[in-house]
Design an enzyme around this catalytic site. Structure first.
Site, PDB file in Angstrom:
ATOM      1  N   GLU A  97       0.929  -1.227  -0.052  1.00 51.65           N
ATOM      2  CA  GLU A  97       0.008   0.207  -0.110  1.00 51.65           C
ATOM      3  C   GLU A  97       0.916   1.445  -0.057  1.00 51.65           C
ATOM      4  O   GLU A  97       0.405   2.295   0.602  1.00 51.65           O
ATOM      5  CB  GLU A  97      -1.115  -0.123   1.001  1.00 51.65           C
ATOM      6  CG  GLU A  97      -1.852  -1.245   1.241  1.00 51.65           C
ATOM      7  CD  GLU A  97      -3.146  -1.056   2.323  1.00 51.65           C
ATOM      8  OE1 GLU A  97      -2.874  -0.491   3.304  1.00 51.65           O
ATOM      9  OE2 GLU A  97      -4.143  -1.533   2.118  1.00 51.65           O
ATOM     10  N   GLU A 141      -7.040  -7.685  -1.222  1.00 50.11           N
ATOM     11  CA  GLU A 141      -7.521  -7.364   0.294  1.00 50.11           C
ATOM     12  C   GLU A 141      -9.126  -6.847  -0.009  1.00 50.11           C
ATOM     13  O   GLU A 141      -9.356  -5.836  -0.334  1.00 50.11           O
ATOM     14  CB  GLU A 141      -6.976  -6.217   0.958  1.00 50.11           C
ATOM     15  CG  GLU A 141      -5.474  -6.844   1.635  1.00 50.11           C
ATOM     16  CD  GLU A 141      -5.049  -5.686   2.565  1.00 50.11           C
ATOM     17  OE1 GLU A 141      -5.664  -4.976   3.136  1.00 50.11           O
ATOM     18  OE2 GLU A 141      -3.611  -6.018   2.960  1.00 50.11           O
TER      19      GLU A 141
END
Length: 700
Positions: free
Chosen positions: A187, A258
């Site tokens: 991320e 995710e």
């Protein structure tokens, strides 16, 4: 003829329509990709994956978790690699017990599933310090996660160690193993702008470094829209069917690393409940829009044992996942998603090799149609509206519940609708059944933690030290002490302590005068208390962290502990301070059998004194049901069973509803002996151990 969606919704009806062939994780050497999907041994695949983190369960739990994941229709298990656990001290490695990564992957392989290995090595994962070992903090000149030579050296060294460990065990798909994907970084798009051009050059370096490790399988970067070729950029969100910009190259597949099945929870916060219907709708939409890999984060969240959790994060992790904290099936999520997976897999070849068209069925309704030949057709009928709709598709009317997608594997018969949960998958209530009560004073022994005075300390500075740099993640606790040396008494003076702690307990000559704490969304707080101070009195301030920060740019610059101390407006921050790192009970390890004998335990008198250690013993409950400790009567502290930390507890920090965020604490069966198990608690505040119970967990 009006055909309701439910005409063939049951699993038994679905089996009459199709045969789902189980494909085991036998890879003969090639994993590649194109613009449609991952390609395993020459075959495009739609893959369903679930995150299970090996350190958040136990080796004894792993086989059962993996079996349940497989039975739930998963093809892949996804896990992070926890650098802070594997290299807690520079050059000293730990791959034993819950940290046995190779064993975990081999367990997955034994069940015929694939693996996605998220090496990071920064992982966030609501893990203390984002999974980075704290010793990195002390390397001169280091700046984490940017074009910094010191950080890049250690990042590459650890990534190479993990890759070489996997190669030595023949675990990459290129070697016939189960690992089909690896991830570098995590991320980074969330923080990249903070590092300016050095962020961009760092991400290019990280991508090339990963490729040069020559794993023989593709690499992925999540939340990284500019992921350099050949990295696959992936989505993390609850709604990647609408939130994902898509692959940054037409030659890359659409991957969802995710899909949050719930959300992490902090002390003082209520659990986030995400419905099975919402998860299923968004997965079906992603597949309808040519997504080909979906990972549920988490499929099993597990337990933040010891001090693994990040700042303010609960010990229970993603308990609302399809498998709950204890590894039990949570309905309706588990069963509803299983039916979704079966429906998609029944037409996967049509989805992967057919031509997609999108047909408008109404103002808020549309059909995603995949046609491979006149005979092979699959359709996803979406109703994004808030009301039920009846639509015409291929001259047949279909009822679509509000906010739902119906899957028609043959473009005729509905096999699954995301909004309707079958009776087989109805929710069941989880019940905690008391087995042992610790309700007599004879059951308990106590030891009072010593409160250090200034003269007791050997570490001295004429300033307030940063707690993270001083404690170095060896404890949650740091004592700040000073001696009040004013010649005149100050009656009813105001002691004010500003802290980024996250908790502070203030003592004057060993007597508690005040406590305060912060919360997850507020990094600082102030403790105010009225005190009577005379010359020679000792002020002892116990600062406690509840995990270290795990996210954000420049993590190495984050601090904790006391920022200023004033008495009646006078600043004491730059006078002589004495420090004690950790608790005496921690140093002596009095939570273990051996350490327990190093101190004199007393009989239980009352539970009104803070900083108290409690000890008792118990026998393991009969059976195989999960075991939990009901700590609802306690305040804040930590708990150990047979020397193993079962995590932090904080019952006194209530949600807006007036309830603690977590009441039950998991004791894995593998932690237990049949008889004579040692339970030790450290209670910072006050609590009543006589109301603690040992429970087992069932669904009914």
């Amino acid at each position: 003829m009006l055909i309701p969606w439910w005409c063939c919704s049951s699993s038994s009806s679905l089996l009459l329509l199709l045969t789902v062939v189980a494909v085991f994780a036998t890879v003969h050497g090639t994993v590649t990709y194109d613009g449609r999907s991952l390609i395993i041994d020459g075959q495009r695949r739609i893959l369903f994956s679930g995150s299970i983190h090996y350190p958040r369960s136990t080796p004894e739990m792993w086989p059962d978790l993996i079996v349940k994941a497989k039975e739930g229709g998963l093809d892949v298990i996804q896990t992070y690699v926890f650098w802070n656990l594997h290299e807690p001290q520079q050059g000293q490695y730990n791959f034993n017990g819950r940290n046995d990564l190779v064993r975990f992957i081999k367990e997955i392989q034994a069940q015929g599933l694939y693996v996605t290995l998220r090496i990071g090595p920064y992982i966030e994962a609501e893990c203390t310090y984002g999974g980075l070992p704290l010793w990195l903090h002390d390397i001169p000149g280091i700046i984490f996660r940017t074009d910094n030579n010191q950080y890049k050296f250690h990042m590459e060294r650890f990534a190479a160690k993990i890759v070489n460990m996997m190669k030595s065990a023949n675990l990459f798909a290129s070697q016939g193993g189960p690992i089909i994907l690896s991830q570098i970084e995590n991320e980074y798009g969330n923080v990249q702008k903070a590092y300016h051009e050095q962020g961009s050059s760092y991400i290019r370096w990280a991508a090339q470094m990963a490729v040069d490790l020559q794993t023989g399988v593709p690499w992925v970067m999540c939340k990284q829209d500019d992921a350099p070729d050949p990295m696959i950029n992936a989505c993390n969100s609850m709604k990647c069917g609408t939130a994902f910009k898509g692959p940054n190259s037409p030659n890359k597949p659409s991957i969802w690393t995710e899909n949050w099945t719930s959300f992490y929870q902090a002390f003082g916060e209520k659990a986030y409940i995400r419905t099975a219907e919402d998860i299923a709708y968004n997965v079906a939409l992603f597949i309808a829009k040519k997504g080909s890999y979906v990972n549920y984060y988490m499929y099993h969240g597990g337990t933040n044992f010891e001090r693994l959790a990040a700042a303010y994060i609960l010990t229970a992790y993603y308990d609302e996942a399809p498998l709950d904290e204890y590894g039990l099936v949570r309905q309706p999520k588990w069963g509803h998603l299983k039916e979704l997976h079966d429906a998609v897999k029944s037409c996967s070849d049509t989805l992967l090799y057919g031509t997609q068209s999108i047909i408008t069925l109404g103002a808020e309704q549309q059909a995603y149609v995949f046609r491979r030949s006149p005979e092979e057709c699959a359709a996803f009928l979406e109703n994004s509206g808030r009301e039920q709709a009846i639509v015409q598709f291929q001259n047949i009317p279909y009822v679509l519940p509000r906010s739902s997608i119906s899957i028609l594997p043959d473009c005729k018969v509905v096999a699954f609708n995301s909004a309707m949960v079958s009776t087989e998958n109805k929710a069941r209530m989880r019940a905690m059944i008391p087995q042992i009560r610790f309700n007599t004073v004879e059951k308990w022994k106590v030891y009072t933690e010593a409160i250090p005075n200034f003269d007791d300390t050997t570490l001295r500075e004429n300033k307030l030290l940063d707690q993270i740099s001083t404690v170095k993640d060896t404890s949650d606790y740091l004592w700040y002490t000073f001696r009040f040396n004013d010649d005149s008494a100050i009656v009813q003076s105001s002691l004010s302590v500003s802290s980024q702690g996250h908790v502070l307990h203030a003592f004057v000559d060993g007597v508690l005068v005040g406590s305060a704490h912060g919360m997850r969304n507020s990094r600082s707080f102030v403790t105010e208390c009225n005190v009577n101070l005379t010359k020679g009195m000792n002020v002892s301030l116990l600062s406690a962290t509840v995990g270290l920060p795990s996210s954000g740019a420049y993590l190495e610059h984050r601090i904790a502990g006391l920022r200023s101390v004033t008495v009646q407006g006078r600043d004491f921050s730059n006078q002589a301070w004495g420090y004690q790192v950790g608790l005496q009970g921690e140093k002596l390890q009095i939570y273990t059998d051996i350490g327990s004998s190093k101190v004199q335990w007393g009989s239980f008198q009352s539970s009104e004194k803070p900083l108290t250690w409690y000890q008792t013993t118990f026998d393991a409950p009969a059976g195989n049901d999960p075991v939990v400790l009901n700590l609802g009567s306690m305040g804040k502290g930590q708990a150990w069973v047979n020397g193993q930390g079962i995590g932090r507890y904080w019952l006194s920090f209530h949600t807006a509803n007036g309830d603690p965020s977590q009441k039950w604490y998991h004791i894995p069966r593998s932690f237990l002996k049949s008889t004579g198990n040692l339970l030790v608690l450290f209670e910072e505040e006050t609590g009543n151990p006589l109301e603690i119970t040992l429970d087992t967990v069932i669904y009914k």
